[in-house]
Design a protein around this motif. Structure first.
Motif, PDB file in Angstrom:
ATOM      1  N   TYR A 105      -2.497  -3.244 -20.980  1.00 21.06           N
ATOM      2  CA  TYR A 105      -2.005  -2.631 -22.211  1.00 21.06           C
ATOM      3  C   TYR A 105      -1.295  -3.683 -23.038  1.00 21.06           C
ATOM      4  O   TYR A 105      -0.921  -4.743 -22.532  1.00 21.06           O
ATOM      5  CB  TYR A 105      -1.039  -1.481 -21.903  1.00 21.06           C
ATOM      6  CG  TYR A 105       0.268  -1.951 -21.316  1.00 21.06           C
ATOM      7  CD1 TYR A 105       0.375  -2.268 -19.966  1.00 21.06           C
ATOM      8  CD2 TYR A 105       1.392  -2.143 -22.132  1.00 21.06           C
ATOM      9  CE1 TYR A 105       1.553  -2.748 -19.425  1.00 21.06           C
ATOM     10  CE2 TYR A 105       2.577  -2.622 -21.603  1.00 21.06           C
ATOM     11  CZ  TYR A 105       2.664  -2.918 -20.253  1.00 21.06           C
ATOM     12  OH  TYR A 105       3.827  -3.417 -19.732  1.00 21.06           O
ATOM     13  N   SER A 106      -1.139  -3.387 -24.317  1.00 25.26           N
ATOM     14  CA  SER A 106      -0.287  -4.215 -25.163  1.00 25.26           C
ATOM     15  C   SER A 106       0.518  -3.292 -26.056  1.00 25.26           C
ATOM     16  O   SER A 106       0.078  -2.183 -26.367  1.00 25.26           O
ATOM     17  CB  SER A 106      -1.120  -5.205 -25.979  1.00 25.26           C
ATOM     18  OG  SER A 106      -2.076  -4.543 -26.766  1.00 25.26           O
TER      19      SER A 106
ATOM     20  N   ALA B 152      -3.768  -7.697 -30.102  1.00 26.03           N
ATOM     21  CA  ALA B 152      -3.615  -6.608 -29.124  1.00 26.03           C
ATOM     22  C   ALA B 152      -4.567  -6.789 -27.946  1.00 26.03           C
ATOM     23  O   ALA B 152      -4.211  -6.516 -26.803  1.00 26.03           O
ATOM     24  CB  ALA B 152      -3.838  -5.269 -29.802  1.00 26.03           C
ATOM     25  N   TYR B 153      -5.781  -7.271 -28.199  1.00 23.96           N
ATOM     26  CA  TYR B 153      -6.726  -7.501 -27.091  1.00 23.96           C
ATOM     27  C   TYR B 153      -6.198  -8.585 -26.152  1.00 23.96           C
ATOM     28  O   TYR B 153      -6.182  -8.433 -24.938  1.00 23.96           O
ATOM     29  CB  TYR B 153      -8.085  -7.993 -27.595  1.00 23.96           C
ATOM     30  CG  TYR B 153      -8.806  -7.071 -28.536  1.00 23.96           C
ATOM     31  CD1 TYR B 153      -8.837  -5.699 -28.316  1.00 23.96           C
ATOM     32  CD2 TYR B 153      -9.482  -7.569 -29.642  1.00 23.96           C
ATOM     33  CE1 TYR B 153      -9.508  -4.867 -29.179  1.00 23.96           C
ATOM     34  CE2 TYR B 153     -10.159  -6.744 -30.511  1.00 23.96           C
ATOM     35  CZ  TYR B 153     -10.167  -5.394 -30.283  1.00 23.96           C
ATOM     36  OH  TYR B 153     -10.832  -4.578 -31.143  1.00 23.96           O
ATOM     37  N   ALA B 155      -3.247  -9.639 -25.853  1.00 27.48           N
ATOM     38  CA  ALA B 155      -2.003  -9.206 -25.205  1.00 27.48           C
ATOM     39  C   ALA B 155      -2.326  -8.356 -23.977  1.00 27.48           C
ATOM     40  O   ALA B 155      -1.658  -8.460 -22.945  1.00 27.48           O
ATOM     41  CB  ALA B 155      -1.145  -8.427 -26.200  1.00 27.48           C
ATOM     42  N   MET B 156      -3.372  -7.544 -24.059  1.00 31.54           N
ATOM     43  CA  MET B 156      -3.777  -6.744 -22.894  1.00 31.54           C
ATOM     44  C   MET B 156      -4.234  -7.650 -21.749  1.00 31.54           C
ATOM     45  O   MET B 156      -3.925  -7.411 -20.588  1.00 31.54           O
ATOM     46  CB  MET B 156      -4.915  -5.784 -23.258  1.00 31.54           C
ATOM     47  CG  MET B 156      -4.475  -4.642 -24.142  1.00 31.54           C
ATOM     48  SD  MET B 156      -5.659  -3.277 -24.143  1.00 31.54           S
ATOM     49  CE  MET B 156      -7.100  -4.024 -24.869  1.00 31.54           C
ATOM     50  N   THR B 159      -1.023  -9.117 -20.207  1.00 28.80           N
ATOM     51  CA  THR B 159      -0.206  -8.230 -19.356  1.00 28.80           C
ATOM     52  C   THR B 159      -0.892  -8.054 -18.007  1.00 28.80           C
ATOM     53  O   THR B 159      -0.229  -7.975 -16.969  1.00 28.80           O
ATOM     54  CB  THR B 159       0.040  -6.837 -19.994  1.00 28.80           C
ATOM     55  OG1 THR B 159      -1.212  -6.254 -20.369  1.00 28.80           O
ATOM     56  CG2 THR B 159       0.962  -6.919 -21.181  1.00 28.80           C
ATOM     57  N   ALA B 160      -2.232  -8.026 -18.009  1.00 23.44           N
ATOM     58  CA  ALA B 160      -2.954  -7.890 -16.744  1.00 23.44           C
ATOM     59  C   ALA B 160      -2.765  -9.156 -15.897  1.00 23.44           C
ATOM     60  O   ALA B 160      -2.593  -9.086 -14.680  1.00 23.44           O
ATOM     61  CB  ALA B 160      -4.432  -7.627 -17.008  1.00 23.44           C
ATOM     62  N   ASP B 163       0.694  -9.101 -14.486  1.00 17.06           N
ATOM     63  CA  ASP B 163       0.797  -8.131 -13.390  1.00 17.06           C
ATOM     64  C   ASP B 163       0.179  -8.690 -12.113  1.00 17.06           C
ATOM     65  O   ASP B 163       0.717  -8.527 -11.034  1.00 17.06           O
ATOM     66  CB  ASP B 163       0.098  -6.828 -13.801  1.00 17.06           C
ATOM     67  CG  ASP B 163       0.213  -5.771 -12.716  1.00 17.06           C
ATOM     68  OD1 ASP B 163       1.339  -5.284 -12.508  1.00 17.06           O
ATOM     69  OD2 ASP B 163      -0.799  -5.462 -12.059  1.00 17.06           O
ATOM     70  N   TYR B 208       3.398  -7.068 -27.585  1.00 14.56           N
ATOM     71  CA  TYR B 208       3.903  -7.474 -26.277  1.00 14.56           C
ATOM     72  C   TYR B 208       2.747  -7.839 -25.380  1.00 14.56           C
ATOM     73  O   TYR B 208       1.818  -7.069 -25.250  1.00 14.56           O
ATOM     74  CB  TYR B 208       4.730  -6.352 -25.630  1.00 14.56           C
ATOM     75  CG  TYR B 208       5.151  -6.701 -24.214  1.00 14.56           C
ATOM     76  CD1 TYR B 208       6.245  -7.518 -23.976  1.00 14.56           C
ATOM     77  CD2 TYR B 208       4.399  -6.249 -23.120  1.00 14.56           C
ATOM     78  CE1 TYR B 208       6.608  -7.874 -22.677  1.00 14.56           C
ATOM     79  CE2 TYR B 208       4.760  -6.611 -21.822  1.00 14.56           C
ATOM     80  CZ  TYR B 208       5.855  -7.414 -21.610  1.00 14.56           C
ATOM     81  OH  TYR B 208       6.197  -7.778 -20.338  1.00 14.56           O
ATOM     82  N   ILE B 270     -10.391  -7.883 -17.056  1.00 16.04           N
ATOM     83  CA  ILE B 270      -9.926  -8.289 -18.387  1.00 16.04           C
ATOM     84  C   ILE B 270      -8.994  -9.489 -18.283  1.00 16.04           C
ATOM     85  O   ILE B 270      -8.275  -9.810 -19.216  1.00 16.04           O
ATOM     86  CB  ILE B 270      -9.217  -7.122 -19.119  1.00 16.04           C
ATOM     87  CG1 ILE B 270      -7.968  -6.675 -18.349  1.00 16.04           C
ATOM     88  CG2 ILE B 270     -10.165  -5.954 -19.298  1.00 16.04           C
ATOM     89  CD1 ILE B 270      -7.054  -5.773 -19.175  1.00 16.04           C
TER      90      ILE B 270
END
Ligand code: ZN
Lengths: 176, 407
Positions: A105-106, B152-153, B155-156, B159-160, B163, B208, B270
């Motif tokens: 997610y972002s 946004a892409y 950023a995803m 975050t992955a 994690d 983020y 991703i």
């Protein structure tokens, strides 16, 4: 008469040499630094066809999440595609339960204005139960703080009763 | 690849850059292309009349509101009626254009080729419209409509990565610090800056985990390189023999699904750029690269966002998956480190005029291998080899090219 004859004229100005450090002997383009800027308006509307995956959008209007399963290799694509790109077999429609897991997610505090969404905007990638690949959509109703959003959390497809500008916006994701 | 004629080799004769800047109001794309071409011709000591073929590198028809702009760039420099071809692969366009030069020369279709790349990155339209144009480079039926846009892409993806591997925001902030700093010694760079990790962390949160200073910028600009066989260069290039000889020894290309969601899950999922992994493998095999961290003196990587540079280190084999953050913190990829990356400043510091970006990477590697870079950004030559990595979309098109000094 003169420049004012040009309806679209914005300005005429003298540009600076952007690379003076390359031109110690003087600007080789000095006779070409007078620049005109005009306004050029273009405005289009397309009559856009959603192709062979149109049924997905039709079913969203029926509050159903459907995708495609390949009868050749068995792969279920998260985002439907009429031709399985793994084995080039024509696929079959299949309804999914709409539950899944958050994979990424972002949280956007800036979103280009052409996207009519509230900020912060959470874009998410979800592994839907019953699908082999992922699906990208907005995550809503995540609670008071985006800090509560965690990779791996259970989510589900939710539908809206509001009017939307694109059929894909008939759905979104929510925590399950 | 066994069919490649080993006797026929492709050399990099010279390069040129027309300054990367936020908005080049002094001209338009045609003017910048001309400037880059003139510099490349002078650098290579060649005459346009002798060059047999050209390749055009630009990405967006929307920004320049001109279809088949390549015809204009090509005729502006007196190349008609000689052949021209356009290459396009989003942000990877320039890298693919260099690969195209290799293919055309290696095959014997021509002995010499000029590659020119540039972009008018849309400061002429409101930034909102520019963002919309760029968003069109993702799937317009499935991604753009859910307010998908590039920050946004990416950023995803990050975050992955965070994690899975525990990568920290402060770690990718170091990439921004390094690239802005390297750009300070590149007069043609768009965004030279002396900043700290704290500055990056405190800059405005856009999406983020990416803050304003983690992003590359929309730039105007152009770049050009002249390539040829040794025989052609001997006959037509004044630089041949007087400047260090640089050869294009490896090229690789990889791809992935347009939509990240469609990529095989969980590997690469991703998180990783599968196209870079396979593209690098091809290029490394051609050039005989076994251990990239030792076998290269410098590497320009596609740092569209600071975290992308970290993931790229992993996918190009500079380190193991998940290790990049710690190594970046240690300075392994700084000037003076094991493998300096983005000595030009990269997309974050040098700038990102899309069609020029990959070609500009080639010009930087050429300058480094000839030891012509600014003394403060010149790397030490050991392996005498430099690499470049360019990609479009979220890794949909990836091109990896390798230059080597031969003397
Ligand atoms: Zn199949």
């Amino acid at each position: 008469m003169g420049l004012e004859q040009i309806n679209t004229l914005m300005e005429v100005f003298t540009a600076e040499d952007p690379m003076p450090f390359e031109h110690p002997e003087g600007d080789p383009w000095k006779d070409f630094r007078e620049v005109m800027r005009i306004e050029w308006k273009m405005d289009f509307t397309y009559k856009h066809v959603l192709g062979k995956y149109s049924k997905f959008f039709i079913e969203l209007a029926n509050k159903k999440f459907v995708t495609t399963e390949c009868p050749g290799c068995g792969k279920v694509w998260g985002i439907p595609r009429p031709l399985c790109s793994d084995c080039l077999t024509i696929t079959k429609w299949k309804e999914l339960p709409g539950t899944g897991t958050l994979i990424g997610y972002s949280v956007s505090h800036f979103v280009p204005a052409f996207m009519k969404v509230e900020k912060p905007y959470v874009l998410s990638v979800v592994k839907l139960d019953g699908a082999d690949t992922l699906f990208t959509h907005q995550l809503r109703n995540y609670g008071d703080s985006t800090d509560d959003i965690k990779v791996g959390m259970p989510v589900k497809v939710a539908f809206t009763d509001e009017k939307v500008d694109h059929p894909l916006l008939l759905m979104h994701f929510e925590p399950a | 690849m066994e069919i490649l004629n080993k006797e026929r080799r492709v050399f990099v004769l010279g390069g040129g850059i027309s300054k990367f800047a936020a908005e080049r109001v002094d001209g338009n794309m045609r003017d910048w292309m001309n400037e880059a071409v003139l510099e490349a011709l002078e650098d290579s000591g060649t005459q346009i009349a002798d060059i047999e073929h050209s390749t055009t590198s630009y990405f967006s028809d929307h920004f320049d509101k001109q279809l088949k702009a390549g015809a204009i760039f090509h005729d502006n420099i007196g190349m008609c009626p000689k052949p021209n071809v356009r290459v396009e692969g989003g942000g990877g366009t320039g890298g693919l254009a260099i690969r195209n030069a290799y293919a055309y020369i290696k095959s014997g279709l021509c002995d010499s080729m000029i590659v020119f790349g540039g972009e008018n990155m849309g400061r002429q339209v409101p930034s909102d419209v520019a963002q919309q144009f760029i968003a069109l480079a993702s799937d317009t039926d499935w991604e753009v409509q859910v307010a998908g846009f590039y920050i946004a892409y990416y950023a995803m993806m990050m975050t992955a990565h965070m994690d899975k591997y525990g990568t920290k925001e402060e770690q990718f902030a170091t990439v921004s610090v390094k690239n802005h700093r390297n750009a300070m010694y590149n007069p043609k760079a768009h965004y030279p800056m002396d900043i700290t990790v704290e500055d990056v962390m405190k800059s405005k949160m856009l999406s983020y985990p990416y803050k304003l200073l983690d992003n590359c910028l929309l730039s105007d600009g152009a770049a050009c390189i002249v390539f040829s066989t040794a025989e052609w260069a001997e006959k037509n290039a004044k630089s041949w023999g007087s400047k260090p000889t640089v050869e294009l020894t490896g090229t690789g290309c990889g791809t992935d699904f347009m939509r990240m969601a469609d990529r095989p899950f969980p590997d690469p999922g991703i998180i990783h750029f599968r196209g870079k992994q396979s593209g690098a493998q091809q290029a490394y095999e051609m050039a005989g690269v076994k251990n990239p961290r030792e076998d290269f003196d410098c590497f320009e990587v596609h740092d569209a966002y600071s975290g992308v540079e970290l993931v790229t280190y992993e996918d190009l084999g500079f380190c193991k998956p998940g290790e990049s953050g710690k190594l970046a913190e240690k300075g392994v990829f700084d000037l003076g480190g094991d493998l300096p990356t983005n000595t030009s400043g990269g997309l974050i510091g040098f700038g990102h005029p899309v069609g020029a970006t990959g070609v500009g990477q080639g010009v930087e590697v050429l300058r480094q291998l000839r030891q012509e870079a600014h003394p403060k950004r010149q790397v030490e030559l050991n392996a005498k080899r430099g690499g470049m990595d360019s990609h479009g979309g979220t890794g949909t098109f990836c091109a990896i090219n390798i230059f080597e000094r031969r003397d």
